[in-house]
Scaffold this active site. Structure first.
Site, PDB file in Angstrom:
ATOM      1  N   GLU A  40      -2.343  10.552  -9.986  1.00  0.00           N
ATOM      2  CA  GLU A  40      -1.944   9.451 -10.862  1.00  0.00           C
ATOM      3  C   GLU A  40      -1.903   9.883 -12.323  1.00  0.00           C
ATOM      4  O   GLU A  40      -2.735  10.680 -12.760  1.00  0.00           O
ATOM      5  CB  GLU A  40      -2.924   8.293 -10.674  1.00  0.00           C
ATOM      6  CG  GLU A  40      -3.115   7.912  -9.208  1.00  0.00           C
ATOM      7  CD  GLU A  40      -4.390   7.129  -8.945  1.00  0.00           C
ATOM      8  OE1 GLU A  40      -4.732   6.289  -9.803  1.00  0.00           O
ATOM      9  OE2 GLU A  40      -5.035   7.353  -7.908  1.00  0.00           O
TER      10      GLU A  40
ATOM     11  N   ARG B 170       0.454  -5.536 -10.823  1.00  0.00           N
ATOM     12  CA  ARG B 170       0.944  -4.945  -9.564  1.00  0.00           C
ATOM     13  C   ARG B 170       1.069  -5.994  -8.456  1.00  0.00           C
ATOM     14  O   ARG B 170       1.602  -5.713  -7.386  1.00  0.00           O
ATOM     15  CB  ARG B 170       0.042  -3.792  -9.112  1.00  0.00           C
ATOM     16  CG  ARG B 170      -1.358  -4.199  -8.701  1.00  0.00           C
ATOM     17  CD  ARG B 170      -2.240  -2.979  -8.485  1.00  0.00           C
ATOM     18  NE  ARG B 170      -3.541  -3.373  -7.945  1.00  0.00           N
ATOM     19  CZ  ARG B 170      -4.072  -2.871  -6.843  1.00  0.00           C
ATOM     20  NH1 ARG B 170      -3.406  -1.975  -6.137  1.00  0.00           N
ATOM     21  NH2 ARG B 170      -5.253  -3.273  -6.418  1.00  0.00           N
TER      22      ARG B 170
ATOM     23  N   HIS C  86       0.010   4.687 -10.297  1.00  0.00           N
ATOM     24  CA  HIS C  86      -0.904   5.001  -9.189  1.00  0.00           C
ATOM     25  C   HIS C  86      -0.090   5.621  -8.033  1.00  0.00           C
ATOM     26  O   HIS C  86       0.064   5.039  -6.965  1.00  0.00           O
ATOM     27  CB  HIS C  86      -1.586   3.720  -8.733  1.00  0.00           C
ATOM     28  CG  HIS C  86      -2.803   3.915  -7.871  1.00  0.00           C
ATOM     29  ND1 HIS C  86      -2.825   4.761  -6.785  1.00  0.00           N
ATOM     30  CD2 HIS C  86      -4.027   3.347  -7.933  1.00  0.00           C
ATOM     31  CE1 HIS C  86      -4.017   4.700  -6.207  1.00  0.00           C
ATOM     32  NE2 HIS C  86      -4.767   3.842  -6.899  1.00  0.00           N
TER      33      HIS C  86
ATOM     34  N   ARG D 241       0.845  -1.203   0.000  1.00  0.00           N
ATOM     35  CA  ARG D 241       0.000   0.000   0.000  1.00  0.00           C
ATOM     36  C   ARG D 241       0.878   1.249   0.000  1.00  0.00           C
ATOM     37  O   ARG D 241       1.454   1.626   1.003  1.00  0.00           O
ATOM     38  CB  ARG D 241      -0.916   0.005   1.227  1.00  0.00           C
ATOM     39  CG  ARG D 241      -1.772   1.262   1.371  1.00  0.00           C
ATOM     40  CD  ARG D 241      -2.798   1.403   0.267  1.00  0.00           C
ATOM     41  NE  ARG D 241      -3.752   0.297   0.284  1.00  0.00           N
ATOM     42  CZ  ARG D 241      -4.724   0.136  -0.623  1.00  0.00           C
ATOM     43  NH1 ARG D 241      -4.856   1.015  -1.609  1.00  0.00           N
ATOM     44  NH2 ARG D 241      -5.538  -0.901  -0.533  1.00  0.00           N
TER      45      ARG D 241
ATOM     46  N   ASP E  74     -12.498  11.162  -5.463  1.00  0.00           N
ATOM     47  CA  ASP E  74     -12.003  10.186  -6.424  1.00  0.00           C
ATOM     48  C   ASP E  74     -12.356  10.732  -7.797  1.00  0.00           C
ATOM     49  O   ASP E  74     -13.413  10.435  -8.342  1.00  0.00           O
ATOM     50  CB  ASP E  74     -12.650   8.817  -6.177  1.00  0.00           C
ATOM     51  CG  ASP E  74     -12.052   7.725  -7.058  1.00  0.00           C
ATOM     52  OD1 ASP E  74     -11.132   8.030  -7.836  1.00  0.00           O
ATOM     53  OD2 ASP E  74     -12.512   6.569  -6.967  1.00  0.00           O
TER      54      ASP E  74
END
Length: 301
Positions: A272, A99, A169, A74, A213
């Site tokens: 991102e 990932r 990201h 994370r 977001d």
């Protein structure tokens, strides 16, 4: 294993260690220190030695991140590919599968100017074809100097066009996420993924008031934001990227993540760079596509 790698890759200032079950590639050159894990080819730390961010990490990693190899770490810069966000097929992981794959370190090289270059690769195999039935070769070039640069190259090995979405990201470390103003999104098409409001063109800067977001389509210009308490402006330059995303889960949303502390949202901000949603990439048979991103810090005063 780490000793063998050290002998194989004798680049100056590059060493190897283990953190729980994940290998760490540690870089220490005249310009910066950095940490990369082949698990997901994720850069976990970039600390310049000079300038606006001397001694301060540009990247954020959770204090309770998990390093057992069962999930992506994370924080840092996870690679989202070949889809961004939720998969169209139920049961598949968000943000693609690379990932959470172990990439191969192809090369580690120290340039004459003091910068360090790493190249990691990921290839299709029987496991990936069960999730995504296409052949590919991915290459991630990481350049560590005064700035941190990443270039992700996709080689379409199929006899037909290949369509995908992708993103770096990036989790940035900030003194306080609330009130940050992100510059560079003006005129981009804003899709608010929390409210699903009618898409609109972004006017001016993006004011960070978590949770948010936001996806910004048709966005190609450099992006920046000020970390006032740290007296630095973080700058993101990119090439062959048509999209940007700004994300912070906020005080309530962060509780959904077992690998983030309840207060973590205050000291991180994801900005991102990629090609997502309607900005999907189409690569002809046997052709390549490369997306790149460079991040660095400037002094505010």
């Amino acid at each position: 294993m780490t000793d063998a790698l050290s002998k194989q890759f004798d680049a100056e200032g590059v060493s190897f260690s283990m953190k729980d079950r994940l290998m760490m590639i540690e870089v220490d050159n005249p310009f910066a220190t950095a940490v990369i894990t082949p698990h997901g080819a994720s850069v976990l730390s970039f600390i310049p030695k000079q300038g606006a961010s001397a001694g301060q990490d540009l990247l954020w990693v959770s204090d309770v991140a998990i390093y057992d190899g069962q999930k992506p770490v994370r924080g840092g810069i996870p690679i989202c590919w070949p889809w961004f966000g939720k998969s169209d097929e139920e049961g598949l992981p968000a943000h693609g599968f690379v990932r959470n794959r172990v990439w191969h370190l192809d090369s580690a090289h120290s340039h004459d100017n003091g910068t360090t270059e790493l190249v990691l690769t990921c290839d299709s195999d029987d496991v990936t074809r069960k999730v995504w039935p296409h052949d590919f070769h991915l290459s991630l070039r990481i350049e560590i100097g005064e700035k941190l640069s990443l270039t992700l190259t996709t080689h379409n090995l199929n006899g037909y066009d290949l369509s995908f979405t992708e993103a770096f990201h990036t989790y940035f470390a900030v003194s306080n996420s609330t009130g940050v103003e992100v510059q560079g999104m003006a005129s981009a098409l804003l899709l608010d993924k929390l409210t699903n409001a009618v898409p609109v063109r972004q006017q001016g800067s993006v004011h960070i008031d978590p949770p948010l977001d936001n996806v910004y389509l048709d966005q190609t210009s450099p992006v920046s934001f000020d970390d006032v308490r740290a007296n630095r402006r973080i700058v993101i330059e990119k090439n062959h990227s048509q999209s940007s995303v700004v994300w912070n889960p906020g005080a309530e949303g962060v509780k959904a993540f077992s690998d983030m502390g309840d207060d973590a949202w205050q000291t991180m901000l994801c900005v991102e760079s990629g090609n997502v949603l309607d900005n999907a990439v189409v690569v002809p048979s046997e052709s390549k596509h490369a997306i790149s991103m460079t991040i660095f810090a400037e002094k505010l005063s």
